[in-house]
Design an enzyme around this catalytic site. Structure first.
Site, PDB file in Angstrom:
ATOM      1  N   SER A 220       0.822  -1.210   0.000  1.00 44.17           N
ATOM      2  CA  SER A 220       0.000   0.000   0.000  1.00 44.17           C
ATOM      3  C   SER A 220       0.853   1.256   0.000  1.00 44.17           C
ATOM      4  O   SER A 220       0.341   2.338  -0.233  1.00 44.17           O
ATOM      5  CB  SER A 220      -0.858   0.044   1.270  1.00 44.17           C
ATOM      6  OG  SER A 220      -1.668  -1.075   1.378  1.00 44.17           O
TER       7      SER A 220
ATOM      8  N   HIS B  59      -1.050  -2.604  -6.948  1.00 41.01           N
ATOM      9  CA  HIS B  59      -1.830  -2.295  -5.752  1.00 41.01           C
ATOM     10  C   HIS B  59      -3.327  -2.442  -6.036  1.00 41.01           C
ATOM     11  O   HIS B  59      -3.941  -1.568  -6.646  1.00 41.01           O
ATOM     12  CB  HIS B  59      -1.478  -0.858  -5.305  1.00 41.01           C
ATOM     13  CG  HIS B  59      -2.156  -0.427  -4.059  1.00 41.01           C
ATOM     14  ND1 HIS B  59      -2.374   0.892  -3.747  1.00 41.01           N
ATOM     15  CD2 HIS B  59      -2.681  -1.137  -3.035  1.00 41.01           C
ATOM     16  CE1 HIS B  59      -2.998   0.975  -2.586  1.00 41.01           C
ATOM     17  NE2 HIS B  59      -3.198  -0.246  -2.144  1.00 41.01           N
TER      18      HIS B  59
ATOM     19  N   ASN C 212      -3.154   6.215  -1.443  1.00 40.84           N
ATOM     20  CA  ASN C 212      -2.940   6.300   0.003  1.00 40.84           C
ATOM     21  C   ASN C 212      -2.272   7.592   0.444  1.00 40.84           C
ATOM     22  O   ASN C 212      -2.411   8.002   1.593  1.00 40.84           O
ATOM     23  CB  ASN C 212      -2.140   5.096   0.493  1.00 40.84           C
ATOM     24  CG  ASN C 212      -3.051   3.893   0.574  1.00 40.84           C
ATOM     25  OD1 ASN C 212      -4.218   4.030   0.917  1.00 40.84           O
ATOM     26  ND2 ASN C 212      -2.545   2.728   0.236  1.00 40.84           N
TER      27      ASN C 212
HETATM   28  N1  LIG Z   1      -6.278  -4.225   3.910  1.00 43.20           N
HETATM   29  C1  LIG Z   1      -6.426  -3.417   2.880  1.00 43.20           C
HETATM   30  O1  LIG Z   1      -7.442  -2.700   2.744  1.00 43.20           O
HETATM   31  C2  LIG Z   1      -5.351  -3.360   1.822  1.00 43.20           C
HETATM   32  C3  LIG Z   1      -5.627  -2.765   0.577  1.00 43.20           C
HETATM   33  C4  LIG Z   1      -4.637  -2.749  -0.415  1.00 43.20           C
HETATM   34  C5  LIG Z   1      -3.384  -3.281  -0.150  1.00 43.20           C
HETATM   35  N2  LIG Z   1      -3.144  -3.835   1.078  1.00 43.20           N
HETATM   36  C6  LIG Z   1      -1.805  -4.417   1.306  1.00 43.20           C
HETATM   37  O2  LIG Z   1      -1.889  -5.820   1.083  1.00 43.20           O
HETATM   38  C7  LIG Z   1      -0.967  -6.503   1.941  1.00 43.20           C
HETATM   39  C8  LIG Z   1      -1.720  -7.535   2.771  1.00 43.20           C
HETATM   40  O3  LIG Z   1      -2.716  -6.884   3.529  1.00 43.20           O
HETATM   41  P1  LIG Z   1      -3.979  -7.692   4.150  1.00 43.20           P
HETATM   42  O4  LIG Z   1      -4.926  -6.645   4.620  1.00 43.20           O
HETATM   43  O5  LIG Z   1      -4.415  -8.766   3.214  1.00 43.20           O
HETATM   44  O6  LIG Z   1      -3.268  -8.370   5.424  1.00 43.20           O
HETATM   45  P2  LIG Z   1      -3.784  -9.622   6.283  1.00 43.20           P
HETATM   46  O7  LIG Z   1      -3.222  -9.401   7.649  1.00 43.20           O
HETATM   47  O8  LIG Z   1      -5.248  -9.827   6.113  1.00 43.20           O
HETATM   48  O9  LIG Z   1      -3.054 -10.885   5.573  1.00 43.20           O
HETATM   49  C9  LIG Z   1      -1.659 -11.062   5.529  1.00 43.20           C
HETATM   50  C10 LIG Z   1      -1.397 -12.561   5.372  1.00 43.20           C
HETATM   51  O10 LIG Z   1      -0.006 -12.735   5.069  1.00 43.20           O
HETATM   52  C11 LIG Z   1       0.452 -13.889   5.757  1.00 43.20           C
HETATM   53  N3  LIG Z   1       1.903 -13.772   5.890  1.00 43.20           N
HETATM   54  C12 LIG Z   1       2.607 -12.900   6.677  1.00 43.20           C
HETATM   55  N4  LIG Z   1       3.929 -13.074   6.450  1.00 43.20           N
HETATM   56  C13 LIG Z   1       4.055 -14.045   5.508  1.00 43.20           C
HETATM   57  C14 LIG Z   1       5.171 -14.638   4.843  1.00 43.20           C
HETATM   58  N5  LIG Z   1       6.424 -14.268   5.100  1.00 43.20           N
HETATM   59  N6  LIG Z   1       4.928 -15.606   3.914  1.00 43.20           N
HETATM   60  C15 LIG Z   1       3.654 -15.999   3.642  1.00 43.20           C
HETATM   61  N7  LIG Z   1       2.560 -15.455   4.227  1.00 43.20           N
HETATM   62  C16 LIG Z   1       2.758 -14.485   5.150  1.00 43.20           C
HETATM   63  C17 LIG Z   1      -0.300 -13.873   7.081  1.00 43.20           C
HETATM   64  O11 LIG Z   1      -0.341 -15.176   7.648  1.00 43.20           O
HETATM   65  C18 LIG Z   1      -1.679 -13.369   6.640  1.00 43.20           C
HETATM   66  O12 LIG Z   1      -2.544 -14.444   6.315  1.00 43.20           O
HETATM   67  C19 LIG Z   1      -0.264  -5.415   2.758  1.00 43.20           C
HETATM   68  O13 LIG Z   1       0.943  -5.058   2.113  1.00 43.20           O
HETATM   69  C20 LIG Z   1      -1.255  -4.269   2.717  1.00 43.20           C
HETATM   70  O14 LIG Z   1      -0.656  -3.006   2.905  1.00 43.20           O
HETATM   71  C21 LIG Z   1      -4.087  -3.903   2.056  1.00 43.20           C
END
Ligand SMILES: NC(=O)c1ccc[n+]([C@@H]2O[C@H](COP(=O)([O-])OP(=O)(O)OC[C@H]3O[C@@H](n4cnc5c(N)ncnc54)[C@H](O)[C@@H]3O)[C@@H](O)[C@H]2O)c1
Length: 296
Positions: free
Chosen positions: A120, A141, A191
């Protein structure tokens, strides 16, 4: 590179599972990897119930739903990604954790594979520098939830090649998305603008300007936002919002991006938003029925 036939998605949380679903529904074979087997089984059931819901509403034909489910593979073994043409990382928003994953992906993935990050806010250039293929690393993204939101913000790192950009753009469009392109500065486009607004809503709450409900209602009815900034923060995850504010603060070097102490305190207290049942609002006792349609 010829057409992308197989994608690897790393991270089976809210974003990774949604990205895997979108890809499978558009005819791409997908391997979804998470370190945590529980996260994978949660991803598997949420994807299949989402696809069944689309079929029952006739948004997706029965055959297309069955085809999408057949294309999805779940794995705790990253080595399964050696055949992937394109890998999308969607793990925790931490530069160190992402970099160490990219070091592994660089070794496992075939030499022609593109490595994309769904970050993000973190520098794509710095993530790319942990690999030996920085021209094949790019930011892709997706917005949350990926099956619903139409936008993909593509971020070109300093060394991202034109070919990598073209393949990523073509894949995004094949997934039915509209693409915008950003240079690699902290927070990119969406963002950089959205998070300071959310942070300011926390400052308004912190300073006692108004109740959380009035802050959200003000922004919904006063500016036509589909969700108020505080409920949107709960939907995104307060930990994700805080990480992004810290990246903006460090990367752009202006104190206007300093995270609100109340946001920091909520995260310290484990109030991470909807995913934890409590954030700014409480969801376990009294679920809110907000229908969201615009999120990062
Ligand atoms: N939440 C949002 O609204 C949103 C929107 C766009 C982008 N993002 C980005 O997407 C990414 C993920 O966000 P999310 O909200 O899905 O997070 P989340 O916490 O829902 O999921 C993250 C997942 O990654 C897994 N994980 C962590 N380290 C790992 C590794 N080394 N190898 C394999 N799996 C691993 C965890 O077990 C978890 O299931 C982040 O970079 C975030 O900034 C989030």
């Amino acid at each position: 590179m010829s057409e992308v036939k197989m994608i690897g998605v790393v991270g089976g949380g809210q974003m990774g599972s949604g990205i895997a679903q979108v890809a499978a529904m558009h005819g791409v074979d997908v391997f979804l990897h998470d370190l945590d087997p529980q996260a994978l089984s949660k991803a598997s059931s949420s994807i299949s119930s989402s696809i069944h819901r689309l079929v029952s509403k006739a948004t997706l034909s029965q055959a297309a739903g069955a085809d999408a489910l057949k294309r999805l593979h779940f794995t705790t073994d990253l080595e399964d990604f050696h055949m992937a043409d394109f890998i999308i990382e969607a793990i925790v928003e931490s530069e160190d954790v992402k970099k160490s994953l990219f070091v592994k992906l660089d070794k496992i993935a075939k030499s022609s594979a593109i490595l994309a990050s769904n970050t993000s806010s973190i520098s794509v250039t710095r993530i790319a520098s942990s690999t030996t293929r920085s021209s094949q690393v790019i930011g892709m993204h997706f917005m949350n939830p990926p099956p619903v939101m139409k936008l993909i913000e593509i971020v070109r790192g300093a060394d991202t090649s034109d070919e990598t950009f073209a393949v990523t753009k073509a894949l995004s469009e094949r997934l039915g998305k509209i693409v915008i392109t950003s240079k690699d500065y902290s927070g990119f486009i969406v963002n950089r603008i959205l998070m300071p607004m959310i942070n300011e809503a926390f400052f308004a709450l912190y300073a006692g300007v108004a109740t959380k409900e009035d802050i959200d209602t003000g922004m919904k009815l006063g500016t036509n936002h589909p969700m108020g900034p505080l409920e949107l923060a709960d939907f995104i995850g307060l930990d994700v919002c805080l990480s992004i504010m810290r990246v903006l603060h460090a990367g752009l070097g202006d104190n206007k991006y300093a995270p609100c102490p109340l946001l920091v305190q909520y995260v310290d207290a484990g109030r991470l938003g909807r995913k934890r049942g409590i954030g700014v609002y409480e969801y376990s006792k009294e679920p809110r029925s907000t229908k969201s349609s615009s999120r990062l």
